[in-house]
Design a protein around this motif. Sequence first.
Motif, PDB file in Angstrom:
ATOM      1  N   UNK A  10       0.841  -1.203   0.000  1.00  0.00           N
ATOM      2  CA  UNK A  10       0.000   0.000   0.000  1.00  0.00           C
ATOM      3  C   UNK A  10       0.873   1.249   0.000  1.00  0.00           C
ATOM      4  N   UNK A  11       1.968   1.230   0.749  1.00  0.00           N
ATOM      5  CA  UNK A  11       2.879   2.376   0.782  1.00  0.00           C
ATOM      6  C   UNK A  11       3.487   2.606  -0.605  1.00  0.00           C
ATOM      7  N   UNK A  12       3.850   1.529  -1.278  1.00  0.00           N
ATOM      8  CA  UNK A  12       4.408   1.666  -2.631  1.00  0.00           C
ATOM      9  C   UNK A  12       3.363   2.242  -3.580  1.00  0.00           C
ATOM     10  N   UNK A  13       2.133   1.781  -3.448  1.00  0.00           N
ATOM     11  CA  UNK A  13       1.054   2.282  -4.294  1.00  0.00           C
ATOM     12  C   UNK A  13       0.821   3.776  -4.045  1.00  0.00           C
ATOM     13  N   UNK A  14       0.734   4.167  -2.778  1.00  0.00           N
ATOM     14  CA  UNK A  14       0.496   5.573  -2.449  1.00  0.00           C
ATOM     15  C   UNK A  14       1.665   6.453  -2.871  1.00  0.00           C
ATOM     16  N   UNK A  15       2.882   5.946  -2.715  1.00  0.00           N
ATOM     17  CA  UNK A  15       4.049   6.689  -3.176  1.00  0.00           C
ATOM     18  C   UNK A  15       4.022   6.890  -4.677  1.00  0.00           C
ATOM     19  N   UNK A  16       3.580   5.856  -5.386  1.00  0.00           N
ATOM     20  CA  UNK A  16       3.451   5.960  -6.837  1.00  0.00           C
ATOM     21  C   UNK A  16       2.416   6.986  -7.245  1.00  0.00           C
ATOM     22  N   UNK A  17       1.296   7.022  -6.516  1.00  0.00           N
ATOM     23  CA  UNK A  17       0.265   8.022  -6.820  1.00  0.00           C
ATOM     24  C   UNK A  17       0.799   9.423  -6.588  1.00  0.00           C
ATOM     25  N   UNK A  30       8.625  12.060 -16.948  1.00  0.00           N
ATOM     26  CA  UNK A  30       9.420  10.948 -16.410  1.00  0.00           C
ATOM     27  C   UNK A  30       8.964  10.583 -14.997  1.00  0.00           C
ATOM     28  N   UNK A  31       8.733  11.582 -14.163  1.00  0.00           N
ATOM     29  CA  UNK A  31       8.275  11.338 -12.796  1.00  0.00           C
ATOM     30  C   UNK A  31       6.862  10.755 -12.804  1.00  0.00           C
ATOM     31  N   UNK A  32       6.025  11.258 -13.683  1.00  0.00           N
ATOM     32  CA  UNK A  32       4.666  10.738 -13.812  1.00  0.00           C
ATOM     33  C   UNK A  32       4.693   9.256 -14.210  1.00  0.00           C
ATOM     34  N   UNK A  33       5.541   8.911 -15.169  1.00  0.00           N
ATOM     35  CA  UNK A  33       5.661   7.518 -15.612  1.00  0.00           C
ATOM     36  C   UNK A  33       6.236   6.635 -14.509  1.00  0.00           C
ATOM     37  N   UNK A  34       7.195   7.175 -13.756  1.00  0.00           N
ATOM     38  CA  UNK A  34       7.763   6.410 -12.648  1.00  0.00           C
ATOM     39  C   UNK A  34       6.695   6.112 -11.596  1.00  0.00           C
ATOM     40  N   UNK A  35       5.840   7.078 -11.335  1.00  0.00           N
ATOM     41  CA  UNK A  35       4.755   6.870 -10.392  1.00  0.00           C
ATOM     42  C   UNK A  35       3.778   5.816 -10.869  1.00  0.00           C
ATOM     43  N   UNK A  36       3.463   5.846 -12.153  1.00  0.00           N
ATOM     44  CA  UNK A  36       2.567   4.831 -12.717  1.00  0.00           C
ATOM     45  C   UNK A  36       3.201   3.442 -12.631  1.00  0.00           C
ATOM     46  N   UNK A  37       4.500   3.364 -12.877  1.00  0.00           N
ATOM     47  CA  UNK A  37       5.201   2.084 -12.787  1.00  0.00           C
ATOM     48  C   UNK A  37       5.203   1.561 -11.353  1.00  0.00           C
ATOM     49  N   UNK A  38       5.399   2.448 -10.388  1.00  0.00           N
ATOM     50  CA  UNK A  38       5.366   2.041  -8.981  1.00  0.00           C
ATOM     51  C   UNK A  38       3.995   1.487  -8.608  1.00  0.00           C
ATOM     52  N   UNK A  39       2.955   2.140  -9.085  1.00  0.00           N
ATOM     53  CA  UNK A  39       1.601   1.671  -8.802  1.00  0.00           C
ATOM     54  C   UNK A  39       1.341   0.297  -9.435  1.00  0.00           C
ATOM     55  N   UNK A  40       1.810   0.119 -10.648  1.00  0.00           N
ATOM     56  CA  UNK A  40       1.627  -1.162 -11.327  1.00  0.00           C
ATOM     57  C   UNK A  40       2.381  -2.268 -10.594  1.00  0.00           C
ATOM     58  N   UNK A  41       3.580  -1.964 -10.154  1.00  0.00           N
ATOM     59  CA  UNK A  41       4.379  -2.938  -9.419  1.00  0.00           C
ATOM     60  C   UNK A  41       3.688  -3.342  -8.123  1.00  0.00           C
ATOM     61  N   UNK A  43       0.526  -3.185  -7.496  1.00  0.00           N
ATOM     62  CA  UNK A  43      -0.669  -3.951  -7.852  1.00  0.00           C
ATOM     63  C   UNK A  43      -0.347  -5.400  -8.155  1.00  0.00           C
ATOM     64  N   UNK A  44       0.747  -5.639  -8.863  1.00  0.00           N
ATOM     65  CA  UNK A  44       1.155  -7.010  -9.169  1.00  0.00           C
ATOM     66  C   UNK A  44       1.540  -7.768  -7.905  1.00  0.00           C
ATOM     67  N   UNK A  45       2.231  -7.084  -7.011  1.00  0.00           N
ATOM     68  CA  UNK A  45       2.613  -7.725  -5.744  1.00  0.00           C
ATOM     69  C   UNK A  45       1.376  -8.080  -4.934  1.00  0.00           C
ATOM     70  N   UNK A  46       0.400  -7.175  -4.898  1.00  0.00           N
ATOM     71  CA  UNK A  46      -0.834  -7.442  -4.166  1.00  0.00           C
ATOM     72  C   UNK A  46      -1.574  -8.629  -4.774  1.00  0.00           C
ATOM     73  N   UNK A  47      -1.623  -8.696  -6.090  1.00  0.00           N
ATOM     74  CA  UNK A  47      -2.295  -9.809  -6.750  1.00  0.00           C
ATOM     75  C   UNK A  47      -1.587 -11.126  -6.444  1.00  0.00           C
TER      76      UNK A  47
END
Length: 64
Positions: A10-17, A30-41, A43-47
Amino acid sequence: MGLGDKISNKAEELGGKAKETTGRATDNPDLEAEGQADQASAGLKQAGEKLKDAVKDIKDGFSK
């Protein structure tokens, strides 16, 4: 899923947002894309953790 894993994901997801929002606000793609990548990562871990929990529940159901 362990509580520590849930909190970490959850912390990784919120940091990504936050990164995505900051990147969008500062016009930094670049920062926006990095945030999206963090959120995706996150999400995959949660799944993956949810899948492990489901398999464990099924396994526990057979052993009762």
